[in-house]
Design a protein around this motif. Sequence first.
Motif, short mmCIF file in Angstrom:
data_model
loop_
_atom_site.label_atom_id
_atom_site.label_comp_id
_atom_site.label_asym_id
_atom_site.label_seq_id
_atom_site.Cartn_x
_atom_site.Cartn_y
_atom_site.Cartn_z
N TYR A 198 47.30 15.17 9.91
CA TYR A 198 48.12 16.09 9.12
C TYR A 198 49.58 15.93 9.54
O TYR A 198 49.88 15.62 10.70
N ASP A 199 50.47 16.13 8.60
CA ASP A 199 51.89 16.05 8.93
C ASP A 199 52.30 17.21 9.82
O ASP A 199 53.12 17.05 10.74
N ILE A 200 51.74 18.39 9.56
CA ILE A 200 52.05 19.59 10.34
C ILE A 200 50.77 20.40 10.53
O ILE A 200 49.99 20.53 9.59
N VAL A 201 50.58 20.93 11.71
CA VAL A 201 49.51 21.91 11.96
C VAL A 201 50.17 23.24 12.24
O VAL A 201 51.04 23.34 13.11
N SER A 202 49.78 24.25 11.47
CA SER A 202 50.40 25.57 11.57
C SER A 202 49.35 26.60 11.96
O SER A 202 48.35 26.79 11.26
N GLY A 228 48.59 34.09 11.61
CA GLY A 228 47.77 35.15 11.06
C GLY A 228 47.29 36.09 12.15
O GLY A 228 47.54 35.90 13.34
N ASP A 229 46.57 37.12 11.73
CA ASP A 229 46.03 38.09 12.68
C ASP A 229 44.92 37.46 13.51
O ASP A 229 44.13 36.66 13.01
N GLN A 230 44.87 37.85 14.78
CA GLN A 230 43.77 37.49 15.68
C GLN A 230 43.58 35.99 15.87
O GLN A 230 42.47 35.49 15.99
N VAL A 231 44.69 35.24 15.89
CA VAL A 231 44.58 33.80 16.17
C VAL A 231 45.49 33.35 17.31
O VAL A 231 45.56 32.17 17.61
N PHE A 232 46.18 34.29 17.94
CA PHE A 232 47.08 33.90 19.03
C PHE A 232 46.34 34.03 20.35
O PHE A 232 46.65 34.88 21.20
N TYR A 233 45.35 33.16 20.51
CA TYR A 233 44.51 33.14 21.70
C TYR A 233 44.35 31.70 22.16
O TYR A 233 44.49 30.75 21.36
N PRO A 234 44.03 31.47 23.44
CA PRO A 234 43.93 30.10 23.96
C PRO A 234 42.97 29.21 23.18
O PRO A 234 43.29 28.04 22.92
N ASP A 235 41.81 29.74 22.79
CA ASP A 235 40.83 28.90 22.10
C ASP A 235 41.35 28.41 20.76
O ASP A 235 41.07 27.27 20.35
N HIS A 236 42.10 29.26 20.03
CA HIS A 236 42.64 28.84 18.75
C HIS A 236 43.73 27.78 18.93
O HIS A 236 43.82 26.82 18.16
N LEU A 237 44.57 27.96 19.94
CA LEU A 237 45.61 26.97 20.19
C LEU A 237 45.01 25.63 20.60
O LEU A 237 45.52 24.57 20.22
N LYS A 238 43.93 25.69 21.34
CA LYS A 238 43.25 24.46 21.76
C LYS A 238 42.73 23.70 20.55
O LYS A 238 42.87 22.46 20.47
N VAL A 239 42.12 24.42 19.60
CA VAL A 239 41.63 23.78 18.38
C VAL A 239 42.79 23.16 17.61
O VAL A 239 42.70 22.02 17.12
N LEU A 261 45.68 22.07 18.68
CA LEU A 261 46.22 20.89 19.36
C LEU A 261 45.27 19.70 19.30
O LEU A 261 45.70 18.55 19.48
N SER A 262 44.00 19.95 19.03
CA SER A 262 43.04 18.85 18.89
C SER A 262 43.18 18.13 17.56
O SER A 262 42.62 17.04 17.37
N LEU A 263 43.93 18.71 16.63
CA LEU A 263 44.15 18.09 15.33
C LEU A 263 45.36 17.17 15.39
O LEU A 263 46.45 17.58 15.78
N ALA A 264 45.16 15.92 14.99
CA ALA A 264 46.24 14.94 15.06
C ALA A 264 47.34 15.29 14.07
O ALA A 264 47.09 15.49 12.87
N SER A 265 48.57 15.37 14.56
CA SER A 265 49.69 15.74 13.71
C SER A 265 51.00 15.36 14.40
O SER A 265 51.07 15.29 15.62
N VAL A 270 42.17 24.63 7.56
CA VAL A 270 41.17 23.95 8.38
C VAL A 270 40.34 25.00 9.10
O VAL A 270 40.85 26.06 9.46
N PRO A 271 39.05 24.73 9.30
CA PRO A 271 38.20 25.74 9.96
C PRO A 271 38.54 25.89 11.43
O PRO A 271 38.92 24.92 12.10
#
Length: 372
Positions: free
Chosen positions: A114-118, A121-132, A134-138, A42-43
Amino acid sequence: MQKVVAILTISERYLLSNPGSFLQHWALRNVYRSMGLNPIRVPNDDDLNATDKGNRIIAAFVQVIRVCLHYIGVKKYRSNSYGFRSLFESHRIKRFKQAYHHFIGPLYENGTYYDIVSVGGDQVFYPDHLKVALSLASRKHIVYAASADWSIAQKSADWVDRMQDYLIRFDAIGIRENKGIKILGGRVSNVIRVADPVMLLDPKAYNVFLSKKGQKQRNSLFVYLLNIKSSEMMPVEELEELANALNVDIRMTGIQGAENFIPVKYYAATTPSSFVDNISKSKYVITNSYHATLLAVMFHKPFISLRQFSSQNTRQQELLSYLGLQDHRISNEELSILGESLLNEKVDWMQVDQMIACLKNDSLDWLKQAIQ
């Protein structure tokens, strides 16, 4: 019906230019597929950021000007860079896209549930990425092998606070580096260290990337470098001296600035297939990349892991310390002194494989439990 796992990973910009990021995502998809899941990408916000795309256009234009100045003889721009190859950045991205579609599938897909959101990867452990994420229904949100620029995170006044607000809503959290766990400082309880996805696959799984042409092994030194911003940072003379001492040819490639300072006669392609093929078939490997280091170890190649001229040093340092190979991490200046002896050093690959297997098996067990 097969359960769907939506993977939120590094931005398209890096996924289509960095072979390490590409392989990391490819490997994780294969792992999820082996567990009976249907993985899709997912983007993230960076993919959809018009400013980011505009910056890429500006950077490409600046590169064209730099190359033109080089060829009309402006002294500052006279170097051993590969010159007009720099103008074919769009062609390189096209090759990456072709590889992505061939080895993986659609660049990204959208859905409503989605059944699972995972996240990983590199450079994705930041607040903005986690926010995105969590916005995905799963029904479940997990983090697997996520990483960040830990030096920047450590210096940020509110990074831990913001991360805590999001991480407490995740069902399971696996981070690639212990440094990240230490920075969180126990604020989030269900965090463990896990292996990079590339490590989770058998080395033979990467044979799909190998070229069928040419000999199986090359009498060559493969060099892959990142984050080189000037000719002074590129140790060409040291590498040439080392290659002469070892009586091997040089094949060299790089990204994120390094491509601008590679002599034409040594240049190799940067596609995922070429990347794996060169590491697998070369006699020696020198790199400052995490994934090139990891693959060199998995393929039992004599290697040197150079320190980067940036804050991205924690990942290689932790990996090699865990494997008992920390002596293979040196600076550019130490190449002339230590290079030949390190590349000729006998490594107990059986012991290294046992260390990899231990972390790999623990990580796979954890991941299977996390997705249940």
